[in-house]
Design an enzyme around this catalytic site. Structure first.
Site, PDB file in Angstrom:
ATOM      1  N   GLY A 199       0.769  -1.233   0.000  1.00 41.42           N
ATOM      2  CA  GLY A 199       0.000   0.000   0.000  1.00 41.42           C
ATOM      3  C   GLY A 199       0.801   1.284   0.000  1.00 41.42           C
ATOM      4  N   SER A 246      -3.535  -9.797 -13.245  1.00 37.37           N
ATOM      5  CA  SER A 246      -2.911  -9.059 -14.345  1.00 37.37           C
ATOM      6  C   SER A 246      -3.556  -9.474 -15.655  1.00 37.37           C
ATOM      7  CB  SER A 246      -1.411  -9.365 -14.402  1.00 37.37           C
ATOM      8  OG  SER A 246      -0.841  -8.871 -15.600  1.00 37.37           O
ATOM      9  N   TYR A 283       6.378 -14.457 -14.657  1.00 35.07           N
ATOM     10  CA  TYR A 283       5.402 -13.490 -14.156  1.00 35.07           C
ATOM     11  C   TYR A 283       3.977 -13.961 -14.443  1.00 35.07           C
ATOM     12  CZ  TYR A 283       2.679  -9.148 -13.965  1.00 35.07           C
ATOM     13  OH  TYR A 283       1.721  -8.204 -13.692  1.00 35.07           O
TER      14      TYR A 283
END
Length: 256
Positions: free
Chosen positions: A18, A143, A156
């Site tokens: 965050g 993603s 990834y």
């Protein structure tokens, strides 16, 4: 912010990763809509800067730690229990980019990315479930890479595919408690990580490949996360929301 300004009044939300980018924007959005927010990050100085930027006094709790470290997660959940006693929303956002040909991936890099992108999300959810109130919400940051294969992103994309499926599986497991679990799949998004990890060529060509004719902002993703975590999405569960300007599903006219 109109009618949505109080959607999270009295709610307690955790945002991992965050201290910048999509995590910081989501923390700000949830605060603006009435929540108290816990933010985490590995860099204590950056986290403290983010907390100061957010303001909101006692409604913000910054807990430094690595989301892939189970000891740090236990420290985090203890701090949340002590301050707030429960959670209503979890945004499992911590992660990293990693782009190299498959034959260039070392064992050390493999485990580094697995830890940051999969292990951190898995155990964040596991460790926070006891604090999560019935009818709460979990949102996982996946993603657009899970929806297509691209060269140089095998490691990834595989980790993001893992958490994409994790959202659906945990949604089934937590359904008896009324806890909804969804994911967001951001496209190209203007974050510090994007500019640090994407090649100059990728940065130049990104907007041209998006039908919306721009790359996304962290605020675009924050709005989607807030929606999925809100009562307005009470009948949405096990879903992946693509926040990509049409990147995956629409072909730009210039490319036809």
């Amino acid at each position: 912010m109109g009618s949505s300004a109080s959607r999270f009044d009295g709610k307690i939300a955790l945002v991992t990763g965050g201290s910048s980018g999509m995590g910081l924007a989501t923390a700000r959005r949830l605060l603006d809509e009435g929540a108290s927010v816990i933010i985490t990050g590995r860099d204590k100085a950056r986290l403290e800067t983010a907390a100061a930027e957010l303001g909101a006094g006692d409604r913000v709790l910054a807990v430094p730690g690595d989301a892939a470290d189970l000891g740090d997660l236990d420290t985090l959940t203890a701090a949340i229990a002590d301050r707030f006693g429960r959670l209503d929303v979890v945004f499992a956002n911590a992660g990293t980019g990693a782009f190299q040909p498959i034959d260039a991936v070392t064992e050390a890099e493999f485990y580094r990315v697995i830890d940051l992108n999969f292990k951190s999300v898995f155990f964040t959810i596991q460790r926070t479930i006891p604090l999560l109130a019935d009818h709460g919400a979990i949102v996982i940051n996946a993603s657009f890479a899970v929806h297509r294969g691209s060269p140089g992103s095998a490691l990834y994309s595989a980790t993001k595919a893992a958490i994409h499926n994790l959202a659906r599986t945990v949604a089934a497991e937590l359904a008896p408690r009324g806890i909804r679990v969804n994911s967001v799949s951001p496209g190209y998004t203007a974050t510090p990580a994007f500019y640090a990890e994407a090649s100059p060529e990728m940065q130049t060509g990104a907007a041209a490949s998006v039908p919306a004719a721009r790359i996304g902002t962290s605020e675009d993703v924050a709005a989607a996360v807030a929606f999925l975590a809100s009562p307005e999405a009470s009948y949405i569960n096990g879903h992946d929301l693509q926040v990509d300007g049409g990147l995956i599903n629409v072909t730009p006219a210039a490319m036809i």
